[in-house]
Design an enzyme around this catalytic site. Structure first.
Site, PDB file in Angstrom:
ATOM      1  N   LYS A   1      56.429  45.352  30.028  1.00  0.00           N
ATOM      2  CA  LYS A   1      55.393  45.260  29.182  1.00  0.00           C
ATOM      3  C   LYS A   1      54.340  46.586  29.497  1.00  0.00           C
ATOM      4  O   LYS A   1      54.181  46.320  30.983  1.00  0.00           O
ATOM      5  CB  LYS A   1      54.404  43.994  28.980  1.00  0.00           C
ATOM      6  CG  LYS A   1      53.143  44.112  28.357  1.00  0.00           C
ATOM      7  CD  LYS A   1      52.717  42.806  28.149  1.00  0.00           C
ATOM      8  CE  LYS A   1      51.407  42.537  28.352  1.00  0.00           C
ATOM      9  NZ  LYS A   1      50.817  41.258  28.039  1.00  0.00           N
TER      10      LYS A   1
HETATM   11  C1  5RP Z   1      47.489  40.889  31.528  1.00  0.00           C
HETATM   12  C2  5RP Z   1      48.337  40.665  30.343  1.00  0.00           C
HETATM   13  C3  5RP Z   1      47.942  40.317  29.107  1.00  0.00           C
HETATM   14  O1  5RP Z   1      48.880  39.366  28.422  1.00  0.00           O
HETATM   15  C4  5RP Z   1      47.870  41.511  28.380  1.00  0.00           C
HETATM   16  O2  5RP Z   1      46.981  42.399  28.691  1.00  0.00           O
HETATM   17  C5  5RP Z   1      48.010  41.424  26.923  1.00  0.00           C
HETATM   18  O3  5RP Z   1      46.805  41.263  26.083  1.00  0.00           O
HETATM   19  P1  5RP Z   1      46.006  42.290  25.417  1.00  0.00           P
HETATM   20  O4  5RP Z   1      46.828  42.882  24.346  1.00  0.00           O
HETATM   21  O5  5RP Z   1      44.711  41.573  25.061  1.00  0.00           O
HETATM   22  O6  5RP Z   1      45.718  43.536  26.310  1.00  0.00           O
HETATM   23  O7  5RP Z   1      49.645  40.648  30.411  1.00  0.00           O
HETATM   24  O8  5RP Z   1      47.865  41.810  32.075  1.00  0.00           O
END
Ligand code: 5RP
Length: 306
Positions: A205
């Site tokens: 991610k």
């Molecule tokens: C923190 C995370 C969160 O899940 C991520 O930030 C996703 O949330 P958003 O779309 O609100 O940023 O992994 O690092």
């Protein structure tokens, strides 16, 4: 900290962004040689028909406390579940606020030990693989602070999850976590994604960036999904998701841009149309406005007919 450029070679890089990554025998990038259990779990997270996913992230409370929009997870999250493919959260959120009857797969937040009050990169793994399995997790996840003060520790956390997960066929999502002092550009995100993949994570991610997001994806030999980041106007969040998919991401793991939208269910449905139907941003925003304040028409008994 030395920047990624200084640590890199001078020679111009070529990511061959127009050459597709071969995935013989399995639909997900870099996953062809995994075993059955891993593939089965990944096939719950990513739709095998198009290889994409809409993950709903609501793990923010583990570092931020009662985050706006999800002060009451028991009220905010269940209505969104029909619109997404996968949930990403802590075990505490699951056991208190998510009906166990849900069939949606869970990517379980397994890093712990830091809050916004202190150094965020100073984490440990707080969830055993045994407990992740008890929660029927489809994957486990931790933050990876490449270049952060506790870089080594956070990457050791990733290796720990990969090692344990490999024993039981549980994939690991490595989250590119950008410290305050770092820049979310293609050079940094590409470095972090590549490190995460090389350490054995099964998907990454990261954040959308421009220019160069296509090279971030091309240089990361595992599936890439994007976080949403801070709340944007709905039209901008839909456009960002579209551009990320167009440049090779295979989904989103989005939180605030869904649950802080004026109509979170309509936003989730519009994001879904971008990810799975390649709906263009203007059409997706129109869809969002059409669905706003109405049942979405998805036909799910937990949603439209409930
Ligand atoms: C923190 C995370 C969160 O899940 C991520 O930030 C996703 O949330 P958003 O779309 O609100 O940023 O992994 O690092």
């Amino acid at each position: 900290m030395p920047d990624a450029q200084a640590k890199s070679e001078d020679k111009a890089k070529d990511f061959f962004v127009d050459v597709p990554f071969e995935t013989p025998g399995f639909f997900l990038k870099g996953s062809a040689h995994l075993d059955w259990g891993m593939k089965n779990r990944l096939s719950r997270i990513f739709n095998p028909k198009d290889g994409r996913t809409v993950m709903l992230a609501f793990d923010h409370g583990y570092i931020m406390g009662p985050t706006s929009g999800i002060e009451r997870m028991d009220l905010a999250i269940p209505p969104l579940i029909p619109h997404v493919d996968c949930l990403m959260c802590t075990r505490g959120a699951l056991k208190t606020c998510i009906p166990p009857e849900t069939s949606k797969p869970v990517v379980l937040r397994s890093s712990a030990g830091a809050t916004v009050l202190k150094e965020l990169s100073n984490e440990v793994i707080g969830v055993t693989l045994e407990d992740a399995l008890r929660f029927n997790a489809a994957a486990v996840t931790c933050q990876c602070y490449v270049g952060g003060p506790f870089e080594k520790e956070s990457l050791a956390n990733l290796c720990h999850l990969v090692n344990e997960g490999n024993r039981y066929g549980v994939p690991t999502l490595g989250v590119t976590a950008v410290g305050r002092e770092l820049v979310r550009d293609a050079r940094y995100l590409g470095l972090a994604g590549r490190v995460i993949a090389e350490l054995g994570a099964h998907f990454n991610k990261t954040y959308y960036c421009e220019p160069g997001f296509d090279e971030v994806v091309a240089g990361t030999p595992i599936p890439v999904v994007i976080a949403g980041g801070k709340k944007l106007p709905e039209a901008d969040a839909l456009a960002m998701a579209y551009k990320a998919i167009d440049q090779g991401a295979v989904g989103v793991d989005m939180g605030r841009n869904i649950f802080l939208a004026e109509d979170p269910a309509a936003m989730a449905a519009a994001i879904r149309a971008v990810v799975h139907d390649n709906l263009k941003p203007d059409k997706a925003f129109q869809l969002y406005n059409d669905l706003k304040g109405k049942a979405c028409g998805c036909g799910d008994s937990d949603c439209c007919q409930g």
